[in-house]
Design an enzyme around this catalytic site. Structure first.
Site, mmCIF file in Angstrom:
data_model
loop_
_atom_site.group_PDB
_atom_site.id
_atom_site.type_symbol
_atom_site.label_atom_id
_atom_site.label_comp_id
_atom_site.label_asym_id
_atom_site.label_seq_id
_atom_site.Cartn_x
_atom_site.Cartn_y
_atom_site.Cartn_z
ATOM 1 N N LYS A 28 0.846 -1.187 0.000
ATOM 2 C CA LYS A 28 0.000 0.000 0.000
ATOM 3 C C LYS A 28 0.885 1.241 0.000
ATOM 4 O O LYS A 28 1.782 1.366 0.828
ATOM 5 C CB LYS A 28 -0.894 -0.006 1.241
ATOM 6 C CG LYS A 28 -1.917 1.124 1.279
ATOM 7 C CD LYS A 28 -2.745 1.050 2.544
ATOM 8 C CE LYS A 28 -3.633 -0.177 2.537
ATOM 9 N NZ LYS A 28 -4.536 -0.207 3.717
ATOM 10 N N ARG A 51 1.072 5.264 0.360
ATOM 11 C CA ARG A 51 0.364 6.441 0.855
ATOM 12 C C ARG A 51 0.710 7.644 -0.010
ATOM 13 O O ARG A 51 1.870 8.041 -0.110
ATOM 14 C CB ARG A 51 0.763 6.717 2.302
ATOM 15 C CG ARG A 51 0.475 5.571 3.260
ATOM 16 C CD ARG A 51 -1.020 5.387 3.489
ATOM 17 N NE ARG A 51 -1.290 4.332 4.469
ATOM 18 C CZ ARG A 51 -2.506 3.960 4.833
ATOM 19 N NH1 ARG A 51 -3.560 4.553 4.294
ATOM 20 N NH2 ARG A 51 -2.674 2.999 5.726
ATOM 21 N N GLY A 73 -9.044 15.693 -20.126
ATOM 22 C CA GLY A 73 -9.344 15.242 -21.481
ATOM 23 C C GLY A 73 -8.994 16.352 -22.447
ATOM 24 O O GLY A 73 -9.057 17.537 -22.111
ATOM 25 N N GLY A 120 -10.098 18.145 -25.203
ATOM 26 C CA GLY A 120 -10.879 19.357 -25.420
ATOM 27 C C GLY A 120 -11.137 20.150 -24.154
ATOM 28 O O GLY A 120 -11.181 21.385 -24.181
ATOM 29 N N ASN A 137 -9.065 20.343 -21.565
ATOM 30 C CA ASN A 137 -7.824 21.061 -21.266
ATOM 31 C C ASN A 137 -7.635 22.270 -22.180
ATOM 32 O O ASN A 137 -7.166 23.322 -21.740
ATOM 33 C CB ASN A 137 -6.631 20.116 -21.393
ATOM 34 C CG ASN A 137 -6.571 19.098 -20.277
ATOM 35 O OD1 ASN A 137 -7.161 19.278 -19.223
ATOM 36 N ND2 ASN A 137 -5.859 18.006 -20.506
ATOM 37 N N SER A 148 1.906 14.702 -32.995
ATOM 38 C CA SER A 148 3.250 14.561 -32.425
ATOM 39 C C SER A 148 4.132 13.905 -33.482
ATOM 40 O O SER A 148 3.646 13.472 -34.538
ATOM 41 C CB SER A 148 3.205 13.685 -31.178
ATOM 42 O OG SER A 148 2.821 12.355 -31.536
ATOM 43 N N ASP A 157 -2.071 19.989 -25.119
ATOM 44 C CA ASP A 157 -3.339 20.719 -25.051
ATOM 45 C C ASP A 157 -3.098 22.207 -24.803
ATOM 46 O O ASP A 157 -3.811 23.060 -25.345
ATOM 47 C CB ASP A 157 -4.213 20.153 -23.932
ATOM 48 C CG ASP A 157 -4.571 18.695 -24.151
ATOM 49 O OD1 ASP A 157 -4.729 18.295 -25.316
ATOM 50 O OD2 ASP A 157 -4.679 17.955 -23.158
#
Length: 311
Positions: free
Chosen positions: A26, A28, A38, A40, A42, A185, A253
């Site tokens: 686990k 923390r 997403g 659009g 952003n 890209s 974006d």
């Protein structure tokens, strides 16, 4: 001028930090942040940060969709919502302090129906403005030509269509030849070309899309290698802007949002392209899914930031 950003596969982005990533145990986390995300979304957030008031079309569903709408309601964005049966996805980004690496977990999202796609098309058809920016992946169930159909609608209404996506939706839309600007890209351009590209090949493939009428402008982002812009006047190469990097989330974006914002405010394409590069660098300076800060963008763009550029 008015801008419509389209986010057919939005997210709620949750970012946090952990000392060390390891299996089974686990871990923390701390410094948790939550943002609407997403492609659009952003783009719209960046335009709003710069002082614009964009319109934003989202598909939203379930309890997570309601939370997404609640987050967006606090922003200077005019929201256009198509409610769908599936739930809006949640994405996670974890920054590992020991290594400075970040881990990004992005689910593909719920299926949408043909009727829900048509509702999104109808919302796009109602837009009367200057730019439509379609950014991000398509949700499952949306045909590959979804953005291509939107580009046709934009052209019929005299709206400039800007595209930032990948894979089959990118190829299908470029085949229509109704795109004002596309932002692949390097990897996405190589996929389109079907081969690895060196500097000369990169320029040739970008200009080929322009000459063939697939897109009026092609802006290729190259990360640490900068970016190139291909258009009617040839190729412009802009070097990378080296800044202290905290996260790569949202850099593309930010580039698109800032570029379209400056164009909508009367900037030339060259000015807008350079402004977009500055915004991408500014986004890298912020942690998690925070995106760029307005003052950082202008400081970098105007040469007031103490960062070096390289060819």
């Amino acid at each position: 001028m008015t801008i419509l950003a389209v986010a057919l596969n939005p997210t709620i982005d949750i970012s946090s930090e952990v000392q060390h990533v390891q299996p089974t145990h686990k871990m923390r986390t701390s410094l948790q942040e939550r943002h609407a995300g997403g492609g659009g979304v952003n783009v719209a957030r960046v335009i709003a940060k710069l002082g614009g008031r964009p319109e934003l079309l989202i598909l939203s569903g379930g309890a997570t969709g309601a939370l997404l709408e609640e987050i967006l309601a606090d922003l200077p964005i005019t929201l256009r919502t198509v409610h769908v049966g599936g739930s809006t996805r949640i994405a996670f980004m974890v920054y590992e302090r020991d290594t400075g690496q970040e881990y990004r977990f992005v689910p593909e999202g719920a299926d949408i129906t043909a009727d829900e796609v048509e509702k999104a098309m109808a919302a796009v058809a109602k837009f009367r403005g200057d730019y439509i920016v379609a950014s991000g992946s398509l949700p499952r169930g949306a045909p590959d030509d979804t953005y291509a159909r939107m580009s046709d609608i934009a052209a019929a209404n005299g709206v400039r269509f800007v595209l930032d996506t990948s894979g089959a939706p990118l190829r299908a839309t470029l085949e229509k030849g109704q795109v004002f600007l596309v932002k692949p890209s390097l990897g996405e351009l190589e996929t389109l070309a079907g081969r690895k590209l060196d500097e000369a090949g990169l320029r040739d493939e970008a200009m080929k899309l322009v000459r063939e009428g697939r897109s009026q402008y092609v802006a290729v982002t190259l990360g640490r290698e900068g970016a190139i812009l291909a258009g009617p006047n040839g190729v412009l190469r802009v070097p990378a802007i080296h800044v202290p990097v905290k996260s790569a989330v949202g850099a593309g974006d930010s580039f698109v949002g800032a570029l379209v914002w400056l164009l909508s405010n009367g900037g030339t394409m060259e000015e807008a392209f350079r402004f977009g590069v500055a915004a991408g660098a500014a986004a890298a300076m912020t942690p998690g899914t925070e995106l760029c800060h307005r003052d950082d963008i202008f400081a970098i763009y105007e040469g007031r930031a103490a960062y070096d550029t390289e060819a």
